[in-house]
Each structure stands twice: as structure tokens, then as C-alpha cells.
Design a protein around this motif. Structure first.
Motif, mmCIF file in Angstrom:
data_model
loop_
_atom_site.group_PDB
_atom_site.id
_atom_site.type_symbol
_atom_site.label_atom_id
_atom_site.label_comp_id
_atom_site.label_asym_id
_atom_site.label_seq_id
_atom_site.Cartn_x
_atom_site.Cartn_y
_atom_site.Cartn_z
ATOM 1 N N LEU A 152 54.037 98.633 120.033
ATOM 2 C CA LEU A 152 52.689 98.182 119.722
ATOM 3 C C LEU A 152 52.643 96.677 119.497
ATOM 4 N N ASP A 153 53.666 96.125 118.853
ATOM 5 C CA ASP A 153 53.724 94.676 118.656
ATOM 6 C C ASP A 153 53.599 93.937 119.982
ATOM 7 N N VAL A 154 54.364 94.380 120.964
ATOM 8 C CA VAL A 154 54.350 93.711 122.266
ATOM 9 C C VAL A 154 53.066 94.022 123.022
ATOM 10 N N MET A 155 52.637 95.277 122.989
ATOM 11 C CA MET A 155 51.463 95.705 123.752
ATOM 12 C C MET A 155 50.207 94.912 123.369
ATOM 13 N N THR A 156 50.029 94.661 122.068
ATOM 14 C CA THR A 156 48.816 93.976 121.629
ATOM 15 C C THR A 156 48.811 92.503 122.006
ATOM 16 N N GLN A 157 49.980 91.938 122.300
ATOM 17 C CA GLN A 157 50.047 90.514 122.604
ATOM 18 C C GLN A 157 50.323 90.214 124.070
ATOM 19 N N ALA A 158 51.044 91.101 124.749
ATOM 20 C CA ALA A 158 51.447 90.839 126.136
ATOM 21 C C ALA A 158 50.385 91.254 127.142
ATOM 22 N N THR A 159 49.341 91.935 126.705
ATOM 23 C CA THR A 159 48.247 92.319 127.598
ATOM 24 C C THR A 159 46.926 91.787 127.039
ATOM 25 N N GLU A 160 45.941 91.708 127.899
ATOM 26 C CA GLU A 160 44.601 91.291 127.485
ATOM 27 C C GLU A 160 43.714 92.500 127.188
ATOM 28 N N VAL A 161 44.300 93.679 127.219
ATOM 29 C CA VAL A 161 43.528 94.915 127.086
ATOM 30 C C VAL A 161 43.311 95.251 125.608
ATOM 31 N N PRO A 162 42.090 95.590 125.204
ATOM 32 C CA PRO A 162 41.877 96.070 123.827
ATOM 33 C C PRO A 162 42.722 97.315 123.560
ATOM 34 N N VAL A 163 43.273 97.392 122.355
ATOM 35 C CA VAL A 163 44.138 98.513 121.985
ATOM 36 C C VAL A 163 43.548 99.221 120.769
ATOM 37 N N LEU A 164 43.256 100.492 120.937
ATOM 38 C CA LEU A 164 42.799 101.316 119.819
ATOM 39 C C LEU A 164 44.010 102.005 119.202
ATOM 40 N N VAL A 165 44.263 101.701 117.939
ATOM 41 C CA VAL A 165 45.405 102.268 117.225
ATOM 42 C C VAL A 165 44.886 103.327 116.268
ATOM 43 N N VAL A 166 45.300 104.569 116.474
ATOM 44 C CA VAL A 166 44.842 105.669 115.636
ATOM 45 C C VAL A 166 45.968 106.076 114.680
ATOM 46 N N PRO A 167 45.653 106.786 113.603
ATOM 47 C CA PRO A 167 46.705 107.242 112.696
ATOM 48 C C PRO A 167 47.754 108.083 113.431
ATOM 49 N N HIS A 168 48.998 107.914 113.052
ATOM 50 C CA HIS A 168 50.084 108.642 113.719
ATOM 51 C C HIS A 168 49.873 110.151 113.549
ATOM 52 N N PRO A 169 49.966 110.917 114.629
ATOM 53 C CA PRO A 169 49.663 112.353 114.549
ATOM 54 C C PRO A 169 50.596 113.147 113.635
ATOM 55 N N GLU A 170 51.775 112.623 113.333
ATOM 56 C CA GLU A 170 52.703 113.339 112.469
ATOM 57 C C GLU A 170 52.669 112.862 111.021
ATOM 58 N N ALA A 171 51.952 111.777 110.758
ATOM 59 C CA ALA A 171 52.050 111.146 109.439
ATOM 60 C C ALA A 171 51.233 111.857 108.364
ATOM 61 N N GLY A 172 50.119 112.476 108.754
ATOM 62 C CA GLY A 172 49.292 113.179 107.786
ATOM 63 C C GLY A 172 48.584 112.264 106.810
ATOM 64 N N ARG A 173 48.338 110.997 107.219
ATOM 65 C CA ARG A 173 47.712 110.044 106.309
ATOM 66 C C ARG A 173 46.226 109.832 106.597
ATOM 67 N N ALA A 174 45.745 110.308 107.716
ATOM 68 C CA ALA A 174 44.397 109.965 108.164
ATOM 69 C C ALA A 174 43.334 110.438 107.180
ATOM 70 N N TYR A 175 42.294 109.602 107.010
ATOM 71 C CA TYR A 175 41.143 110.019 106.214
ATOM 72 C C TYR A 175 40.464 111.204 106.894
ATOM 73 N N ALA A 176 39.718 111.974 106.111
ATOM 74 C CA ALA A 176 39.081 113.183 106.634
ATOM 75 C C ALA A 176 38.144 112.881 107.800
ATOM 76 N N GLN A 177 37.477 111.694 107.765
ATOM 77 C CA GLN A 177 36.498 111.379 108.807
ATOM 78 C C GLN A 177 37.132 110.792 110.069
ATOM 79 N N SER A 178 38.440 110.530 110.044
ATOM 80 C CA SER A 178 39.092 109.902 111.188
ATOM 81 C C SER A 178 39.106 110.819 112.402
ATOM 82 N N LEU A 179 38.865 110.214 113.580
ATOM 83 C CA LEU A 179 38.978 110.881 114.877
ATOM 84 C C LEU A 179 37.986 112.016 115.088
#
Length: 285
Positions: free
Chosen positions: A108-135
């Protein structure tokens, strides 16, 4: 102060930034995962439902699985080959480091800087940290910056991702620590009245983004868009302020800049925000 100086100050204070509404369009979305082919389908469907606000029927989605790239270079080659105008991914691809809140991971560090494309970063699917309203949907979007004035790209992007009948918060958090550092310097100049300077500078710093957001709201209302604009302009500690605003308003998506023309690393305060705010999707433009 001379009469000329006074006239120049009045003239400059009346020169307000205008907002030009131009809705960005997205035709090719790329979902980047480290999932297998079975699980990537469910994740893709979840993302498509979440981002229905930008899909008017012409948005085509592709997805990468864990077998499609084995290095950062191979991932960049896939991106170049597919030429997406939006990338969706999460922190720490092909890594278990998502368990610790210290980085975004090399992909992700490289992807956000080496491309001009907007990057949507969502909570990791295994982390279980996402707020209830996420996604679920994007009916509560927040654009965040410490320099809102004149940032049409940020506002237009946030507007595009806000669902019909939703609310878009345009927010400007002036850095309290930086302000105090300058005020400490000003207090050492005998010719300047510190109390007057503090009040006047703080007022002007907050007035400019307030005026700009008001211009955004007027223009959006003129276009009869079915999105409500809310204004939030404050001075404080950025991460603390945003963390509280996200909870108070149950925000679904954050939109912020992460690129700057004269640096190879992520822009200023964007990196600590991206690392710290892990419970909510974040669009990096």
C-alpha cells in the motif's frame, strides 16, 4: 500601518476562492486482495454494494487474488496493464502485520505513491476492527484536510462518492500545535500586540475555509444535487478531532489527499491519519 497597507489588506480579505463543480467519473475499478478465488468474489460483491454511489451502470470491476502477484513490482505491472481509475484494497497485503497499528504495509505504501490512481483503503477483512457502519453504503462522507480553501478536487471527489440523499461533511482542522508555535514567536516581537494578533490570525485562518465551504454549498445547491453539505471548521489536534468527528457523525468514508508533487513519501499528516484511523474506509487521492 499605512493607508496603502490597509487598502491592500481589505482588498485581499475580500478576494474569496470560488468552487467549480465537476463530477469525476469512474469506469474501471480494480480490487486488490490477498484472498483466494473463492473469498474474493464475496469481497468484490461487498465493495460493489458499498460503492453504488459512483456506479451508474458503466463501472466495470476486476479483482486480483493472492495468486496474481508475488511482489510489489508484479502488482504495479498488473495495475499498469489493467489501467484502473479506482483501486480498492486494504492494509498489509500478504502480511500478518495488520495485527499491529504501526504501518500500512509495503504494497500500500508503494501503491499510493507510485500510481496516480485514487486508492480506497478499507478495514482489513480479518482484523475485526471496522465500525458497524463501515462498508454498508456511503451516505455519510467526510472530506478532511488542513487546507480546504480552493481544493475543488477534494470536494468534487467527496461529492461523487456520497450517496443520493446522503450528507457530505467538508471539514478543515487547523493545526493547533503549529498555530501555537507561531504565536510563541510573535509574542517575542515587541512591536506586535500578541493578544490582538492571536485573535485576528485565528479568525482569519478559520474564515477562509469557512467562506470557501459556503461557496461550495451554494454551487452544489445551484446544481440541485441531492446531497446535503455540512461545514466543520475548527482548530485542534487533527487525529483527535477527526477520530471524534467520525464517531459523532457515524461517518462511512473519509476522503483525503495523500500525494504531493515534490515528495516521494505520503503527504504530511496523511500518513499518521491513514495508520491511525483503521476502523473506517479511507479514499486516498
Amino acid at each position: 500601518m499605512t493607508n496603502l497597507d490597509q487598502f491592500e489588506s481589505v482588498f485581499k480579505s475580500s478576494d474569496k476562492a470560488v468552487f467549480n463543480y465537476v463530477r469525476p467519473t469512474y469506469t474501471n475499478g480494480l480490487i486488490v486482495t490477498d484472498l483466494d478465488a473463492v473469498h474474493v468474489s464475496d469481497f468484490t460483491n461487498q465493495i460493489r454494494g458499498y460503492l453504488s454511489a459512483i456506479d451508474d451502470g458503466g463501472l466495470q470491476w476486476a479483482a486480483l487474488t493472492s495468486d496474481d502477484f508475488q511482489s510489489v513490482q508484479e502488482l504495479l505491472e498488473q495495475i499498469e496493464k489493467r489501467k484502473p481509475d479506482l483501486i480498492v484494497t486494504y492494509r498489509h497485503l500478504k502480511s500478518k502485520a495488520w495485527q499491529w497499528p504501526y504501518s500500512l504495509g509495503e504494497y500500500l505504501d508503494v501503491m499510493t505513491q507510485a500510481t496516480e490512481v485514487p486508492v480506497l483503503v478499507v478495514p482489513h477483512p480479518e482484523a475485526g476492527r471496522a465500525y458497524a457502519q463501515s462498508l454498508i453504503n456511503t451516505d455519510r462522507v467526510m472530506a478532511i484536510t488542513d487546507h480546504m480553501t480552493g481544493d475543488d478536487d477534494l470536494v468534487n471527489t467527496a461529492m461523487a462518492f456520497t450517496a443520493d440523499q446522503g450528507t457530505c461533511w467538508l471539514t478543515h482542522v487547523e493545526n493547533q500545535a503549529v498555530f501555537e508555535r507561531y504565536m510563541e514567536t510573535i509574542s517575542k516581537i515587541p512591536q506586535v500586540n500578541t493578544d490582538i494578533a492571536r485573535e485576528a490570525i485565528a479568525a482569519q485562518l478559520l474564515k477562509e475555509p469557512t467562506d470557501y465551504i459556503a461557496a461550495c454549498k451554494t454551487e452544489i445547491e445551484r446544481h440541485k444535487l441531492s446531497v446535503q453539505i455540512e461545514l466543520l471548521v475548527v482548530m485542534g489536534r487533527r487525529i483527535d478531532e477527526y477520530r471524534q468527528l467520525i464517531v459523532d457523525h457515524e461517518i462511512d468514508l473519509l476522503v483525503m489527499h495523500t500525494k504531493t508533487g515534490d515528495h516521494l513519501a505520503m503527504q504530511g499528516a496523511a500518513y499518521p491519519l491513514a495508520v491511525d484511523l483503521r476502523q473506517i474506509p479511507m479514499l486516498m487521492i
